[in-house]
Scaffold this motif. Structure first.
Motif, short mmCIF file in Angstrom:
data_model
loop_
_atom_site.label_atom_id
_atom_site.label_comp_id
_atom_site.label_asym_id
_atom_site.label_seq_id
_atom_site.Cartn_x
_atom_site.Cartn_y
_atom_site.Cartn_z
N TYR A 103 4.72 0.31 10.98
CA TYR A 103 5.35 0.41 9.66
C TYR A 103 5.72 1.88 9.39
O TYR A 103 4.99 2.64 8.76
N TRP A 104 6.90 2.26 9.88
CA TRP A 104 7.33 3.65 9.79
C TRP A 104 7.57 4.14 8.35
O TRP A 104 7.44 5.35 8.11
N SER A 141 -2.43 6.43 5.49
CA SER A 141 -3.05 6.27 6.82
C SER A 141 -3.48 4.83 7.02
O SER A 141 -3.30 4.26 8.11
N ARG A 142 -4.05 4.25 5.99
CA ARG A 142 -4.47 2.83 6.07
C ARG A 142 -3.25 1.94 6.36
O ARG A 142 -3.32 1.04 7.19
N ALA A 143 -2.14 2.23 5.67
CA ALA A 143 -0.94 1.39 5.83
C ALA A 143 -0.43 1.42 7.27
O ALA A 143 -0.13 0.37 7.84
N HIS A 144 -0.34 2.63 7.87
CA HIS A 144 0.29 2.68 9.20
C HIS A 144 -0.69 2.78 10.36
O HIS A 144 -0.28 2.71 11.52
N VAL A 176 0.85 -1.20 0.00
CA VAL A 176 0.00 0.00 0.00
C VAL A 176 0.88 1.25 0.00
O VAL A 176 0.60 2.23 -0.70
N THR A 177 1.97 1.23 0.76
CA THR A 177 2.88 2.38 0.80
C THR A 177 3.53 2.60 -0.56
O THR A 177 3.65 3.73 -1.03
N GLU A 178 3.96 1.51 -1.20
CA GLU A 178 4.59 1.64 -2.53
C GLU A 178 3.59 2.17 -3.56
O GLU A 178 3.94 2.97 -4.43
#
Length: 195
Positions: A49-50, A39-42, A10-12
């Motif tokens: 997941y910094w 926001s969903r990712a962390h 999701v971050t990528e």
């Protein structure tokens, strides 16, 4: 498990959308989608997941949402105190807010981090970038160039110091040299959003 249930994926995806938005000059509402993905990712997928927080900090600061951007960068450092990218963000924003003493302290900290990790006595490339930006802000292109050349010698394909080198030339008011530097940069990094 879907790839959209993985914080890294999701971050990528958010990073790719952010780069595309900058390159295409897409409207602001796309940024809201990117913030929601991060926001969903962390917040939902992996609270530790910094890298998602770091991407969010970069996005918020890029959009001049300073308070939330600095808060996100600070949160990254809470989870990963050695994250040079987060420290660099803090240093660049210290320069932008004219807090040169804080920027210098952050640059020194970046040097210490880099030296601890690499065992080298050389300055950190991120520290050189923070110091160069501070000197540019203070209208001192010669000293900025000294910091940049140290990094460019070691990392000749790193776009940000090369872009800043163009900025140092602009402070010397030689349009021909500025055009030459910009053309060389564009040739190496066509369409780059780096600045």
């Amino acid at each position: 498990r879907s790839s959209m249930d993985d914080a890294e994926t999701v971050t990528e995806l958010a990073r790719a959308l952010r780069i595309r938005a900058r390159l295409r000059g897409e409207p602001g509402e796309h940024y809201q989608t990117i913030v929601e993905l991060l926001s969903r990712a962390h917040q939902k997928l992996d609270r530790f997941y910094w890298p998602a927080m770091l991407e969010e900090a970069e996005l918020l600061l890029d959009k001049s949402n300073v308070a939330q951007g600095i808060e996100a960068a600070t949160e990254v450092l809470r989870y990963n105190p050695s994250c040079a990218e987060a420290w660099k963000l803090m240093g660049v924003w210290s320069v932008r807010s004219l807090n040169y003493a804080r920027a210098a302290g952050i640059a020194d900290h970046l040097d210490a981090l880099d030296q601890r990790l690499t065992g080298s006595a050389a300055s950190s490339p991120y520290a050189d970038i923070v110091r160069a930006r501070a000197r540019l802000r203070q209208d001192d292109p010669d000293l900025a160039d000294l910091y940049l050349s140290a990094t460019i010698d070691r990392y000749p394909n790193m776009p940000e110091p090369l872009a800043l080198e163009c900025a140092t030339e602009s402070l010397r008011y030689d349009p021909r040299r500025v055009e030459q530097r910009l053309a060389a940069f564009d040739e190496r990094f066509p369409g780059s959003p780096v600045a």
